[in-house]
Scaffold this motif. Sequence first.
Motif, PDB file in Angstrom:
ATOM      1  N   GLU A 240      26.310 -75.695 -24.847  1.00 53.86           N
ATOM      2  CA  GLU A 240      27.680 -76.183 -25.044  1.00 53.86           C
ATOM      3  C   GLU A 240      28.703 -75.157 -24.566  1.00 53.86           C
ATOM      4  N   VAL A 241      28.408 -73.886 -24.778  1.00 53.61           N
ATOM      5  CA  VAL A 241      29.309 -72.824 -24.309  1.00 53.61           C
ATOM      6  C   VAL A 241      29.366 -72.820 -22.783  1.00 53.61           C
ATOM      7  N   LEU A 242      28.217 -72.979 -22.136  1.00 53.55           N
ATOM      8  CA  LEU A 242      28.200 -73.001 -20.673  1.00 53.55           C
ATOM      9  C   LEU A 242      28.945 -74.214 -20.119  1.00 53.55           C
ATOM     10  N   LYS A 243      28.776 -75.362 -20.761  1.00 55.72           N
ATOM     11  CA  LYS A 243      29.482 -76.561 -20.297  1.00 55.72           C
ATOM     12  C   LYS A 243      30.996 -76.405 -20.468  1.00 55.72           C
ATOM     13  N   ALA A 244      31.412 -75.823 -21.581  1.00 58.95           N
ATOM     14  CA  ALA A 244      32.849 -75.603 -21.801  1.00 58.95           C
ATOM     15  C   ALA A 244      33.401 -74.603 -20.797  1.00 58.95           C
ATOM     16  N   THR A 245      32.623 -73.569 -20.480  1.00 62.11           N
ATOM     17  CA  THR A 245      33.053 -72.576 -19.494  1.00 62.11           C
ATOM     18  C   THR A 245      33.193 -73.211 -18.123  1.00 62.11           C
ATOM     19  N   ALA A 246      32.245 -74.074 -17.751  1.00 61.35           N
ATOM     20  CA  ALA A 246      32.312 -74.765 -16.460  1.00 61.35           C
ATOM     21  C   ALA A 246      33.558 -75.645 -16.388  1.00 61.35           C
ATOM     22  N   ALA A 247      33.866 -76.344 -17.485  1.00 58.78           N
ATOM     23  CA  ALA A 247      35.060 -77.196 -17.504  1.00 58.78           C
ATOM     24  C   ALA A 247      36.325 -76.361 -17.359  1.00 58.78           C
ATOM     25  N   ARG A 248      36.356 -75.205 -18.005  1.00 60.03           N
ATOM     26  CA  ARG A 248      37.525 -74.323 -17.879  1.00 60.03           C
ATOM     27  C   ARG A 248      37.656 -73.789 -16.453  1.00 60.03           C
ATOM     28  N   LEU A 249      36.511 -73.491 -15.839  1.00 59.26           N
ATOM     29  CA  LEU A 249      36.548 -72.988 -14.464  1.00 59.26           C
ATOM     30  C   LEU A 249      37.120 -74.044 -13.526  1.00 59.26           C
ATOM     31  N   ARG A 250      36.723 -75.286 -13.730  1.00 56.00           N
ATOM     32  CA  ARG A 250      37.276 -76.373 -12.902  1.00 56.00           C
ATOM     33  C   ARG A 250      38.795 -76.446 -13.054  1.00 56.00           C
ATOM     34  N   ARG A 251      39.248 -76.385 -14.307  1.00 56.02           N
ATOM     35  CA  ARG A 251      40.693 -76.519 -14.562  1.00 56.02           C
ATOM     36  C   ARG A 251      41.475 -75.330 -14.000  1.00 56.02           C
ATOM     37  N   ALA A 252      40.856 -74.167 -13.956  1.00 53.65           N
ATOM     38  CA  ALA A 252      41.557 -72.962 -13.512  1.00 53.65           C
ATOM     39  C   ALA A 252      41.582 -72.821 -11.997  1.00 53.65           C
ATOM     40  N   THR A 253      40.794 -73.607 -11.292  1.00 54.02           N
ATOM     41  CA  THR A 253      40.778 -73.567  -9.836  1.00 54.02           C
ATOM     42  C   THR A 253      41.388 -74.854  -9.275  1.00 54.02           C
ATOM     43  N   LEU A 291      38.998 -68.250 -19.080  1.00 49.70           N
ATOM     44  CA  LEU A 291      37.588 -68.300 -19.472  1.00 49.70           C
ATOM     45  C   LEU A 291      37.273 -67.564 -20.765  1.00 49.70           C
ATOM     46  N   THR A 292      38.203 -66.746 -21.253  1.00 43.94           N
ATOM     47  CA  THR A 292      37.897 -65.947 -22.453  1.00 43.94           C
ATOM     48  C   THR A 292      38.613 -66.431 -23.708  1.00 43.94           C
ATOM     49  N   GLU A 293      39.292 -67.555 -23.627  1.00 46.52           N
ATOM     50  CA  GLU A 293      39.865 -68.115 -24.850  1.00 46.52           C
ATOM     51  C   GLU A 293      38.746 -68.469 -25.823  1.00 46.52           C
ATOM     52  N   VAL A 294      39.026 -68.371 -27.106  1.00 46.47           N
ATOM     53  CA  VAL A 294      38.003 -68.613 -28.124  1.00 46.47           C
ATOM     54  C   VAL A 294      37.475 -70.046 -28.004  1.00 46.47           C
ATOM     55  N   LEU A 295      36.140 -70.148 -28.014  1.00 42.07           N
ATOM     56  CA  LEU A 295      35.483 -71.449 -27.954  1.00 42.07           C
ATOM     57  C   LEU A 295      35.023 -71.849 -29.344  1.00 42.07           C
ATOM     58  N   GLU A 296      35.098 -73.148 -29.638  1.00 39.38           N
ATOM     59  CA  GLU A 296      34.571 -73.654 -30.904  1.00 39.38           C
ATOM     60  C   GLU A 296      33.450 -74.633 -30.630  1.00 39.38           C
ATOM     61  N   TYR A 302      33.574 -68.797 -30.952  1.00 39.56           N
ATOM     62  CA  TYR A 302      32.783 -67.858 -30.153  1.00 39.56           C
ATOM     63  C   TYR A 302      33.698 -67.219 -29.125  1.00 39.56           C
ATOM     64  N   GLN A 303      33.600 -65.887 -29.009  1.00 42.03           N
ATOM     65  CA  GLN A 303      34.444 -65.143 -28.080  1.00 42.03           C
ATOM     66  C   GLN A 303      33.608 -64.663 -26.902  1.00 42.03           C
ATOM     67  N   LEU A 304      34.058 -64.980 -25.706  1.00 37.01           N
ATOM     68  CA  LEU A 304      33.376 -64.561 -24.489  1.00 37.01           C
ATOM     69  C   LEU A 304      34.207 -63.528 -23.755  1.00 37.01           C
ATOM     70  N   GLY A 305      33.561 -62.861 -22.813  1.00 40.36           N
ATOM     71  CA  GLY A 305      34.253 -61.997 -21.869  1.00 40.36           C
ATOM     72  C   GLY A 305      33.769 -62.341 -20.475  1.00 40.36           C
ATOM     73  N   VAL A 306      34.465 -61.886 -19.465  1.00 37.95           N
ATOM     74  CA  VAL A 306      34.042 -62.152 -18.094  1.00 37.95           C
ATOM     75  C   VAL A 306      34.208 -60.908 -17.236  1.00 37.95           C
ATOM     76  N   SER A 307      33.250 -60.722 -16.351  1.00 35.16           N
ATOM     77  CA  SER A 307      33.354 -59.691 -15.316  1.00 35.16           C
ATOM     78  C   SER A 307      33.388 -60.416 -13.979  1.00 35.16           C
ATOM     79  N   ILE A 308      34.450 -60.166 -13.196  1.00 34.74           N
ATOM     80  CA  ILE A 308      34.686 -60.945 -11.982  1.00 34.74           C
ATOM     81  C   ILE A 308      34.773 -60.019 -10.786  1.00 34.74           C
TER      82      ILE A 308
END
Length: 352
Positions: A240-253, A291-296, A302-308
Amino acid sequence: MGDGDAVRAGVAAGLVALLDGGKGGIGVISTYTALNVLEKLCLVIGLARFFEVPVRMRWLVVAALGVEAWIFAGWAIGMPSLLRGAGVAAFNAGFLAWAGWIAWHRRDALDPRLLSLTALTSVLLALHWASAFLIIDRQPGWFTHGFMLGTLLVLAQYFSLLAAVLLSFQKRLLEAESRALDMAFQDPLTGLSNQRYMCALFENALILATRPHQQVAVIFIDIDNFKPINDRAGHRVGDEVLKATAARLRRATRSTDICARVGGDEFVAICTQLEQEEHVHEIARKLPHALTEVLEVDGKPYQLGVSIGVSLYPQHGTTLAELLECADRAMYRIKGSGKNGYHIHAAGEPRA
């Protein structure tokens, strides 16, 4: 009358009796009528099952057997043709009207125009059966014309129904092929492009990049803190975290950008039609915030971080493999300096 004339007269009388269905044997007309009743039964049962219309099949069969018995009794006792025709006409007209009703009310399930034609010809056939036996009783010469008219209507009925079914099968095959292509080129979990499709799309991105002042940015994204979440909360939450991250990536690009999942928690965004390097910085600065906003998930945060890491075409390479390697190096520079940020590759940088 000679012997030859007597023989010919006897043969003619026998043929008349055979066609009329007299007591000497079941005539062609009676046999045809009995088979026609079975055809109407099969038509209605086929339509009901194909379109999943709830009907009591047992009563349909009982009705058909009743009419077959009527035809046999009419032949056995020499029932007047008008009376025999009335029983058969009532059955066939009723079943054809029912077939027309099914085709009309289920027309949106297949091709509406073709099923509307099926419904229309079924109703016309019902009217034909309801009236033809009366017309033939008064004008026997109408038999041939009525038979031809009924045959043409039956051909139109079945050809329109067959065409609608075949078009439906064709549509289903095309949809199945489309789903198969999606499975071949999309990541099944997130719906993003997979690595194979990303490589194919990159070639199109290069065509756009050949225009004056156009660049392509390859952005390599590694999700920090994902493994502890996946280990502690379980793979379902991790998915679920990966799917939410993918959706956020779509929205951010942008819609013209290519988003792909290339590993367990690794993503790539290929940004096209960039006229200035500052545009790359704008996108790269936006991604960590998005991508690092808190996910529920299931009510738990759940708090993520990203290295880009970012590389540019054509400055850092002319192939996707070269650009991914450079972006990967830049991403490790961020990991080595505290994570949660972005870095654009510079020539000569070693892997951290």
